[in-house]
Design a protein around this motif. Structure first.
Motif, PDB file in Angstrom:
ATOM      1  N   ALA A   1      -9.052  -6.122   5.318  1.00 48.53           N
ATOM      2  CA  ALA A   1      -9.961  -6.396   4.197  1.00 48.53           C
ATOM      3  C   ALA A   1     -10.283  -5.129   3.410  1.00 48.53           C
ATOM      4  CB  ALA A   1     -11.243  -7.044   4.725  1.00 48.53           C
ATOM      5  N   TRP A   2     -10.525  -4.003   4.122  1.00 47.22           N
ATOM      6  CA  TRP A   2     -10.885  -2.773   3.420  1.00 47.22           C
ATOM      7  C   TRP A   2      -9.735  -2.284   2.536  1.00 47.22           C
ATOM      8  CZ3 TRP A   2      -7.848   1.467   4.081  1.00 47.22           C
ATOM      9  CH2 TRP A   2      -7.033   1.506   5.222  1.00 47.22           C
ATOM     10  N   ALA A   3      -8.492  -2.537   2.991  1.00 46.92           N
ATOM     11  CA  ALA A   3      -7.337  -2.111   2.213  1.00 46.92           C
ATOM     12  C   ALA A   3      -7.215  -2.937   0.935  1.00 46.92           C
ATOM     13  CB  ALA A   3      -6.073  -2.223   3.053  1.00 46.92           C
ATOM     14  N   LYS A   4      -7.519  -4.236   1.012  1.00 48.39           N
ATOM     15  CA  LYS A   4      -7.461  -5.072  -0.189  1.00 48.39           C
ATOM     16  C   LYS A   4      -8.529  -4.663  -1.199  1.00 48.39           C
ATOM     17  CE  LYS A   4      -5.482  -9.105   2.142  1.00 48.39           C
ATOM     18  NZ  LYS A   4      -5.647 -10.528   2.482  1.00 48.39           N
ATOM     19  N   ALA A   5      -9.647  -4.129  -0.682  1.00 48.09           N
ATOM     20  CA  ALA A   5     -10.722  -3.726  -1.595  1.00 48.09           C
ATOM     21  C   ALA A   5     -10.313  -2.521  -2.434  1.00 48.09           C
ATOM     22  CB  ALA A   5     -11.985  -3.407  -0.790  1.00 48.09           C
ATOM     23  N   ILE A   6      -9.588  -1.573  -1.844  1.00 45.73           N
ATOM     24  CA  ILE A   6      -9.225  -0.372  -2.600  1.00 45.73           C
ATOM     25  C   ILE A   6      -7.925  -0.557  -3.378  1.00 45.73           C
ATOM     26  CG2 ILE A   6     -10.381   1.143  -0.956  1.00 45.73           C
ATOM     27  CD1 ILE A   6      -7.679   1.902   0.151  1.00 45.73           C
TER      28      ILE A   6
END
Length: 495
Positions: free
Chosen positions: A338-343
């Motif tokens: 999820a954190w990777a999709k945010a950035i």
């Protein structure tokens, strides 16, 4: 009868002999006066150990003139300054006076300084034993009124507290203190004056000031008795261009070139190799310039800059390794967290100026995940059918021939009746459903393979995009870190 040229030649010879004879006589007379004067003044009655005053209450006034000519060496590690100076000292010797008319108008003469009384002047900060008695081996000029002028060029090596915090943009203050060691202020008073007119730079140090202070101090070994001295404060400034060109500029260039590794694509194998190369280059460079930096316990600002640059280059290598590791995770088929999709959102990509057209990503960020789930579901259904088929074979040890039916189904000579147990019926029903799924998969096999390939490519491109985003972020962070280190260096220099 002699000719005119012969007569003129004879006259010229006679005049030459007469002039030479008169010169010899004059020199002889002068030497006689000189010798007689020295013998009369410096006879057995003159004692070099006694202060030359007729009244013991008379205070000898000593004029001390200090000229600094060169800086020969500034040793930051040993905290010493070696300088070439010109000294002139003037005092009055009441026992060395005469009437010039009694000695052929001779008003002055020069004698070895060891033959007359000398003030016990010492260089207080001396780091060389030979500097303690620097006056005896020189010459002194004596005037008819008793004035004595001692002057000579002297090389002094003394202690100087060197502050290397701002090396190589540092300014130094070195003090040189001169004064009598035994004669108190009641006997000898020294007044000093400093001159910087004859100073010549040695290429590394420039002098921008010379101050003199006449002091009277009291020491515990002789309480209540003042001792005079003169302290010269020499103000130096180091020429920093050499160090900027040979130390700071190469270090800054290596640090900037290390940022080029972030511009390589994440799939490039030379990304990490370039980081290792720059790290080794920085290490070798620091080893070479280690001798140029003063060896003291205080770390100069240039040393701090080198340390920060070394840390930044090391961090750049770790960042490149992290980016390469993230890129190769795309080959494993893992979904982005999820954190990777945010950035990797469109807003972040627009801020970082990263283009994604050539990656052929879907508009929805969840498409890769949806396709991945469909492929996983098909694999699970196919695996479930194979497990149930094996279970049925274990129960009956016979091949499956006819599908189940409540009324019974005939196929050749084999019959399966509805009177079978409910477990067998349920098992056969599930197997029929799964056979139908397998049939659809076999029917659309080329399409499914293409779909699986698209899913893998989509996931790989997402990881590639993540690695590029992190690469760009790390590049900005690295450049900002280098600029901040350079800014701190300049602020330290300015302060």
């Amino acid at each position: 009868m002699s000719s005119l040229p012969t007569i003129l030649l004879q006259v010229f010879v006679i005049l030459s002999v007469y002039i030479k004879a008169m010169c010899v006589i004059s020199v002889s007379v002068t030497d006689q006066y000189h010798t007689a004067l020295i013998n009369d003044l410096l006879d057995d009655k003159y004692d070099t150990r006694v202060r030359p005053v007729r009244n013991p209450d008379t205070v000898t006034q000593l004029q001390f003139q200090f000229f600094i000519a060169h800086v020969l060496d500034m040793d930051e590690r040993k905290q010493t300054l070696t300088s070439s100076t010109w000294l002139t000292m003037i005092w009055k010797d009441e026992f060395l006076t005469w009437d010039p008319s009694d000695y052929g108008n001779l008003t002055k003469f020069v004698v070895p300084a060891k033959d007359i009384w000398l003030p016990d002047i010492y260089f207080y900060e001396s780091a060389n034993q030979a500097d303690q008695h620097f006056m005896k081996d020189e010459l002194a000029k004596i005037y008819y009124d008793g004035k004595v002028m001692w002057g000579a060029p002297i090389i002094f090596k003394g202690y100087c507290l060197v502050q290397v915090k701002y090396f190589p943009f540092d300014k130094q203050e070195c003090k040189m203190k001169f004064g009598p060691w035994q004669h108190s202020g009641h006997e000898l008073v020294i007044n000093g004056t400093g001159y910087a007119d004859v100073f010549v730079s040695n290429g590394e140090w420039d002098m921008y000031g010379l101050e003199s202070h006449n002091n009277a101090e009291y020491y515990p070994d002789d309480p209540g008795v003042p001792f005079t001295d003169v302290t010269f404060t020499i103000l130096f400034q180091r020429r920093s261009l050499y160090y900027v060109f040979h130390l700071i500029t190469p270090c800054f260039l290596i640090a900037i070139m290390a940022a080029l590794a972030f511009l390589l694509p994440p799939e490039s194998q030379g990304k990490v190799n370039m980081g290792v190369t720059f790290l080794l280059s920085m290490t070798v460079f620091l080893m070479v310039v280690a001798d140029a930096v003063p060896h003291t316990n205080e770390v100069p600002i240039i040393g701090q800059y080198f340390a920060i640059t070394m840390i930044l280059v090391s961090l750049s290598l770790l960042m490149n390794v992290a980016v390469a590791s993230l890129y190769y995770r795309g080959n494993e088929g893992r979904l982005l967290p999820a954190w990777a999709k945010a950035i990797t959102s469109k807003r972040v990509l627009r801020i970082l100026r990263i283009r994604t057209k050539h990656l052929q990503l879907n508009d929805s960020s969840n498409n890769c995940g949806r396709f991945y789930m469909m492929a996983s579901r098909s694999n699970k259904e196919r695996n479930g059918f194979m497990k149930k088929k094996a279970r049925y074979n274990e129960m009956h040890m016979t091949p499956l021939v006819t599908p189940p039916s409540y009324e019974g189904v005939h196929q050749g000579d084999s019959v399966v009746h509805a009177s079978q147990s409910s477990d067998e019926v349920r098992l056969m029903s599930d197997m029929l459903k799964e056979l139908h799924v397998i049939k659809e998969l076999l029917k659309n096999k080329p399409g499914k393979e293409d779909q699986t390939s698209d899913v893998k490519k989509c996931i790989k491109n997402e990881w590639l995009l993540l690695s590029r985003v992190l690469d760009r972020i790390f590049l900005f962070a690295y450049v900002i870190g280098n600029l901040l280190a350079l800014f701190l260096l300049l602020v330290g220099i300015y302060n």
